[in-house]
Motif scaffolding. Structure first.
Motif, short mmCIF file in Angstrom:
data_model
loop_
_atom_site.label_atom_id
_atom_site.label_comp_id
_atom_site.label_asym_id
_atom_site.label_seq_id
_atom_site.Cartn_x
_atom_site.Cartn_y
_atom_site.Cartn_z
N PRO A 104 0.83 -1.21 0.00
CA PRO A 104 0.00 0.00 0.00
C PRO A 104 0.86 1.26 0.00
O PRO A 104 1.91 1.31 0.66
N PRO A 105 0.46 2.29 -0.75
CA PRO A 105 1.22 3.56 -0.74
C PRO A 105 1.14 4.21 0.63
O PRO A 105 0.16 4.06 1.36
N VAL A 106 2.18 4.95 0.96
CA VAL A 106 2.26 5.61 2.26
C VAL A 106 2.65 7.06 2.06
O VAL A 106 3.68 7.35 1.43
N GLY A 107 1.81 7.97 2.56
CA GLY A 107 2.14 9.39 2.50
C GLY A 107 2.37 9.91 1.10
O GLY A 107 3.23 10.76 0.88
N GLY A 108 1.63 9.39 0.13
CA GLY A 108 1.79 9.85 -1.25
C GLY A 108 2.89 9.13 -2.00
O GLY A 108 3.02 9.31 -3.22
N ASN A 109 3.70 8.33 -1.32
CA ASN A 109 4.77 7.58 -1.97
C ASN A 109 4.27 6.18 -2.34
O ASN A 109 3.58 5.55 -1.53
N PRO A 110 4.60 5.69 -3.53
CA PRO A 110 4.15 4.34 -3.90
C PRO A 110 4.80 3.29 -3.01
O PRO A 110 5.94 3.44 -2.57
N GLY A 111 4.06 2.22 -2.75
CA GLY A 111 4.61 1.15 -1.93
C GLY A 111 5.61 0.32 -2.70
O GLY A 111 5.71 0.39 -3.93
N ALA A 112 6.37 -0.51 -1.97
CA ALA A 112 7.39 -1.34 -2.62
C ALA A 112 6.74 -2.40 -3.49
O ALA A 112 5.67 -2.92 -3.17
N PRO A 113 7.37 -2.75 -4.62
CA PRO A 113 6.81 -3.79 -5.50
C PRO A 113 7.02 -5.17 -4.91
O PRO A 113 7.94 -5.40 -4.11
N ALA A 114 6.17 -6.10 -5.31
CA ALA A 114 6.27 -7.48 -4.82
C ALA A 114 7.57 -8.11 -5.28
O ALA A 114 8.03 -7.90 -6.41
N ARG A 115 8.16 -8.92 -4.39
CA ARG A 115 9.44 -9.57 -4.69
C ARG A 115 9.32 -11.07 -4.47
O ARG A 115 8.49 -11.56 -3.70
N LEU A 116 10.20 -11.80 -5.15
CA LEU A 116 10.26 -13.25 -5.08
C LEU A 116 11.65 -13.67 -4.62
O LEU A 116 12.65 -13.15 -5.11
N ALA A 117 11.71 -14.62 -3.68
CA ALA A 117 12.99 -15.18 -3.24
C ALA A 117 13.05 -16.64 -3.61
O ALA A 117 12.16 -17.42 -3.27
N LEU A 118 14.10 -17.03 -4.35
CA LEU A 118 14.34 -18.42 -4.68
C LEU A 118 15.51 -18.92 -3.85
O LEU A 118 16.61 -18.33 -3.89
N TYR A 119 15.28 -19.96 -3.09
CA TYR A 119 16.30 -20.51 -2.19
C TYR A 119 16.94 -21.74 -2.82
O TYR A 119 16.24 -22.68 -3.24
N PHE A 120 18.27 -21.75 -2.88
CA PHE A 120 19.02 -22.83 -3.49
C PHE A 120 19.86 -23.56 -2.44
O PHE A 120 20.30 -22.94 -1.45
N PRO A 121 20.13 -24.85 -2.62
CA PRO A 121 20.90 -25.59 -1.62
C PRO A 121 22.37 -25.21 -1.57
O PRO A 121 23.02 -25.35 -0.54
N ASN A 122 22.92 -24.69 -2.71
CA ASN A 122 24.33 -24.32 -2.73
C ASN A 122 24.58 -23.36 -3.89
O ASN A 122 23.71 -23.15 -4.75
N ILE A 123 25.77 -22.78 -3.90
CA ILE A 123 26.12 -21.79 -4.92
C ILE A 123 26.16 -22.43 -6.30
O ILE A 123 25.74 -21.82 -7.30
N GLU A 124 26.64 -23.69 -6.38
CA GLU A 124 26.74 -24.35 -7.68
C GLU A 124 25.36 -24.50 -8.32
O GLU A 124 25.20 -24.25 -9.53
N THR A 125 24.39 -24.90 -7.53
CA THR A 125 23.03 -25.06 -8.07
C THR A 125 22.47 -23.72 -8.52
O THR A 125 21.82 -23.61 -9.57
N ARG A 126 22.72 -22.69 -7.72
CA ARG A 126 22.21 -21.36 -8.10
C ARG A 126 22.83 -20.90 -9.42
O ARG A 126 22.11 -20.43 -10.32
N ASP A 127 24.15 -21.04 -9.54
CA ASP A 127 24.81 -20.59 -10.77
C ASP A 127 24.35 -21.42 -11.98
O ASP A 127 24.23 -20.91 -13.10
N GLU A 128 24.10 -22.71 -11.73
CA GLU A 128 23.65 -23.58 -12.81
C GLU A 128 22.27 -23.17 -13.32
O GLU A 128 22.00 -23.24 -14.53
N LEU A 129 21.41 -22.70 -12.42
CA LEU A 129 20.03 -22.38 -12.78
C LEU A 129 19.79 -20.90 -13.03
O LEU A 129 18.68 -20.51 -13.40
N ARG A 130 20.81 -20.08 -12.85
CA ARG A 130 20.62 -18.64 -13.05
C ARG A 130 20.20 -18.35 -14.49
O ARG A 130 19.36 -17.47 -14.74
N GLY A 131 20.78 -19.08 -15.44
CA GLY A 131 20.42 -18.87 -16.84
C GLY A 131 18.93 -19.12 -17.08
O GLY A 131 18.28 -18.40 -17.84
N ALA A 132 18.38 -20.15 -16.41
CA ALA A 132 16.96 -20.44 -16.58
C ALA A 132 16.10 -19.31 -16.02
O ALA A 132 15.06 -18.96 -16.59
N VAL A 133 16.56 -18.71 -14.92
CA VAL A 133 15.84 -17.57 -14.33
C VAL A 133 15.86 -16.39 -15.29
O VAL A 133 14.82 -15.77 -15.57
#
Length: 909
Positions: free
Chosen positions: A405-434
């Motif tokens: 919700p906006p506050v004091g005339g300022n727009p509110g923050a946009p929705a964000r998504l967090a993807l949790y990975f088991p290790n750095i290797e998996t994250r780097d491997e799947l970053r291209g897919a993201v």
């Protein structure tokens, strides 16, 4: 089974309903009542409902039950022995083994390791073996455990100042998780204690509070030993009892003395001694599950010599040893452990006195809803790229346009998504897919932020800013061992657990529920994306930690909502009227109040005893030891001259205490003691009783005074800087079924007109459809009629005296004065006001009858009539400035005859 916290909850509910009776310490009622704003709205002043419930429970334990140890608490709450055993988790078979001897059973739990291990009674043993009162407050994420601890400290200190000889806490030691100590300190320092304590209690509390935190390298805690009203925030390493490391070969001489470990041990013990010097101590453990370690109660290990399984003091015992030391060295009043779960490895912890779970948090609007929003993908770890693509597609479709919700005339923050990975290797491997999934939807890589435990300091700062900065461009966060406990990011609307995650430390649970943090005004639910493997782990951790399931959590819907209201008109002109105020004065014409004050020198008050001096001599015993022996003849009594005050000092103190002229008291003292004589200090209490006997004849009377009534007080709102402007806000909470009664200017036919003529704060939290209908009708009249009306403002939603002066006072049936705030005020350009009250038609006979009684000079008889009369009296004192009008509603519609007076006022008739 009825758990301890459930039995307590029933008793606390009854205590609340009875208005917190406590004959010995009645000030606790004043404190707990202050948590609610005056009036019928039931609006909380600052604390959330879970926090207030926990605070009530704490004081019920302290004052009604007398701060019992946990075994005593079970005996008090469960008088029936089978019920008590059931609540303790002891089945009939175990009781039978103890030959139905309760004492023998308890002794066995305390001493028999094998018995405890075989029957999973570790948590019960922990509860039964403490020699001091220790309670667990289990509140789920987002409920505000640190603020609750600050509330307990503030109310304890206030009660200690109110009753100096009472059993109240005068010093507090707070254990905070090591990495969060500074944020914990900041949160404790920023608590608005003026919203927790009535004004008369807050001032001395604020003047006396000393907040301290331990710092690396400090040899001591910067406190005055033996002093009071200290709050010390520390982590366990800086203060707990420690022992120096010993080399494996104890016979081998150490090459180096004074190692770093020994130095740290010495510093910790020095700090501990400083804490032990503080009287009337309470110990708090914030995030207790974190402080105690992963193995909350220790672990079973085989003894190397005997081969027997023994329970090793680990985890909680590290802290317990410190607390045990403090209990022995100072008067430890109580220990409070705040944590997020009432369970340990699926065992209910037996000293939990308050439990507030994730489901309750969702129902109360403290957490985002998850109803129908837990999505489980039937994909294996080898199909993680497909999972990521589907998660991105789903999130962009349903959440990319979502904002807080906006506050004091300022727009509110946009929705964000967090993807949790088991290790750095998996994250780097799947970053291209993201990146590919986002690119297909026209979204660039600047929206991605990858963070892990090895990230640079700049990246970590960038990650921390995402939670605070609504303008941060990052919206898709790729996390490895980051973003779980302690990460407070309200704009996080979705979490995805990619491939099978490690299940230690409840990581899966912490990651999955991180998107539940709520902010006032948000109505969009959260979403969790899982694979089958992570679903099983999450189910297990939900059951172990919260005693709930994914099915239960997914079905839970909010029953209450929170909103943030924003003050648009912080400087509305005040209402200038005459007002009757209650005053007390000595009875007019009473001879006792006009006769000269007279003292009689107290003769029945004993002087302070002198000092006794004993004489000892060293003697040698038959065993060869030397000891000290008292010399025959006893001790000598040294005379102690009683402390005396000069007559003027004594007169000034008595005059200040009893609101009398100093000259009058001084004359009476000189007459009794002589012109130049001093007054013994120990005579003052007796002299005060003589004053009360001669000057206690008071009467109540009303005076008419001119007052400027502020319709709104900006200082009572929370002030922040947003976009270079001061914004005043407040948080409100109400039942979800009343959400349709929460209106903003945009909900009216003409938002621009509504903001110009109304909505001094936004939005208006109406209590009924007739109230909302009245505003809509009045705005229509102001748009269609020629008028000189400056505004129509809804005033019934804000009743806190810190935010408004618009309230009348009436004497209730309980003999106490209560505040009452009307619903609407219309102001004309000529300074005239119309105060409008909306009432159910069923109240019409009572109000009409009592207003008629007012005309005859009689007292009102009904509750609603007393409120109406209090406001009608304002009209009688200010006929040229103010009119009071009651409109009655039949169901959801206002009765048509009530509109005439309002229409006439608008037209200036």
């Amino acid at each position: 089974m009825t758990y301890l916290y459930q039995a307590l909850s029933q008793r606390v509910d009854a205590w609340r309903t009875a208005n917190y009776p406590c004959d010995e310490f009645p000030a606790i009622r004043e404190i707990l009542e202050f948590a609610l704003e005056e009036g019928d709205s039931g609006q909380l002043r600052y604390l959330r409902r879970a926090q207030l419930r926990a605070l009530e429970t704490y004081w019920y334990l302290r004052l009604v039950l007398g701060t019992p140890k946990v075994p005593e608490l079970y005996e008090q709450l469960f008088e029936d022995l089978p019920d008590r055993l059931d609540a303790m988790g002891v089945n009939e078979k175990l009781f039978k083994e103890a030959k139905y001897n309760y004492s023998a059973l308890i002794q066995r739990v305390r001493e028999d390791n094998q018995f405890v291990r075989d029957n999973h009674l570790e948590s019960l043993r922990e509860s039964l073996t403490l020699d001091y009162a220790s309670y667990i407050l289990a509140l789920a994420m987002g409920a505000g455990k640190t603020i609750l601890m600050g509330s307990i400290v503030a109310t304890e200190f206030a009660m200690a100042m109110e009753y100096p000889e009472g059993p109240f806490v005068q010093n507090a030691l707070i254990f905070a998780p090591g990495k969060t100590i500074l944020s914990s300190l900041r949160e404790l320092a920023d608590v608005p204690y003026d919203k927790l304590l009535p004004p008369r209690m807050h001032k001395p509390f604020a003047a006396s509070l000393k907040l301290t935190f331990t710092r690396d390298g400090d040899k001591q805690i910067p406190i005055v030993w033996g002093s009071t009203f200290n709050v010390i925030v520390t982590n366990t390493e800086k203060i707990r009892i420690q022992k120096p490391n010993v080399r494996a070969n104890a016979q081998q001489a150490r090459l180096f003395a004074g190692t770093k470990a020994e130095e740290q041990t010495e510093l910790a013990n020095l700090r501990l001694q400083a804490v032990a010097s503080l009287p009337h101590l309470a110990v708090f453990s914030d995030e207790a599950h974190h402080t105690y370690g992963q193995k909350l109660l220790g672990k079973w290990e085989k003894d190397k010599e005997t081969g027997e399984l023994v329970f090793k003091d680990d985890g909680i015992k590290k802290v317990r040893r410190t607390i045990d030391y403090l209990a022995a060295e100072t008067n430890l009043v109580v220990v409070i452990n705040a944590t997020g779960t009432p369970y340990f490895e699926r065992q209910p912890l037996r000293d939990v006195v308050v439990w507030y779970g994730l489901g309750e948090g969702i129902r109360d609007g403290v957490l985002k809803e998850l109803a129908n929003n837990i999505k489980v993908f039937d994909l294996g770890d080898g199909e993680a790229d497909t999972l990521v693509a589907n998660v991105i597609e789903d999130f962009v479709r349903d959440y990319w346009a979502v904002r807080l919700p906006p506050v004091g005339g300022n727009p509110g923050a946009p929705a964000r998504l967090a993807l949790y990975f088991p290790n750095i290797e998996t994250r780097d491997e799947l970053r291209g897919a993201v990146e590919s999934a986002l690119a297909l939807r026209g979204i660039g890589t600047d929206t991605i932020l990858a963070v892990d435990g090895k990230s640079s300091e700049a990246t970590r700062r960038q990650f921390e800013a995402v939670a605070r900065n609504p303008d941060a461009p990052e919206r898709v966060l790729l996390l490895v061992n980051m973003g779980t406990e302690g990460w407070n990011c309200p704009s996080l609307f979705a979490t995805a657990l990619v491939r099978k995650l490690a299940n230690s430390n409840n990581f899966v649970l912490q990651a999955a529920t991180r998107c539940l943090r709520q902010v006032p005004g948000n109505t969009v639910p959260a979403r969790v994306y899982l694979t089958d493997s992570n679903k099983k782990t999450l189910e297990s951790q939900l059951a172990e930690t919260y005693g709930t399931s994914l099915k239960d959590l997914g079905a839970q819907q909010a029953e209450r909502v929170e909103r943030e209201i924003v003050l648009h008109r912080p400087h509305l002109p005040p209402l200038l009227i005459k007002k009757r105020v209650l005053r007390y004065r000595r009875k007019v014409g009473d001879p006792a109040s006009t006769a000269p004050l007279h003292f009689t020198v107290p003769t029945d008050v004993a002087a302070p005893a002198g000092i006794t001096v004993e004489t000892l001599t060293p003697v040698q015993t038959a065993s060869g030891n030397t000891t000290l022996q008292k010399v025959d003849g006893g001790g000598d009594q040294l005379p102690a001259p009683p402390p005396e005050l000069d007559a003027y000092t004594a007169a000034a103190e008595l005059a200040a205490n009893y609101h009398l002229p100093t000259a009058e008291v001084l004359a009476a003292l000189r007459q009794a003691y002589g012109a130049g004589a001093d007054v013994p200090n120990y005579h003052l209490d007796a002299l005060g009783l003589q004053i009360e006997a001669q000057r206690a004849q008071y009467e109540a009377h009303f005076e008419e005074i001119d007052v400027a009534i502020a319709l709104v007080k900006a200082d009572g709102f929370d002030r922040t800087e947003r976009g270079g402007h001061s914004v005043y806000t407040a948080r409100i909470s109400f039942a979800k079924d009343k959400e349709k009664l929460y209106l903003s200017a945009a909900d009216t036919a003409d938002a621009t007109h509504a903001l110009a003529r109304s909505f001094h704060y936004e939005g208006y939290n109406f209590d009924s459809l007739p109230e909302a209908g009245f505003l809509q009708w009045t705005l229509g009249q102001l748009q269609n009629e020629a008028h000189q009306i400056e505004g129509v403002w809804f005033t019934g939603g804000i009743t806190d005296p810190a935010k408004t002066d618009l309230y009348a006072e009436y004497l209730g049936d309980d003999g106490r004065w209560h505040r009452y705030t009307p619903d609407f005020v219309l102001r004309s350009a000529d300074g005239k006001h119309l105060v409008v009250e909306i009432k159910r038609d069923s109240f019409s006979p009572d109000i009409t009858a009592d207003l008629a009684r007012l005309g005859r000079g009689e007292a009102p008889q009904t509750l609603e009539g007393k409120k109406a009369v209090a406001l009608k009296q304002w009209e009688g004192l200010n006929p040229d400035k103010l009119a009071y009008h009651v409109m009655f509603a039949d169901g959801s519609e206002l009765k048509t005859e009530g509109y005439a007076q309002v229409r006439d006022f608008i037209r200036g008739a």
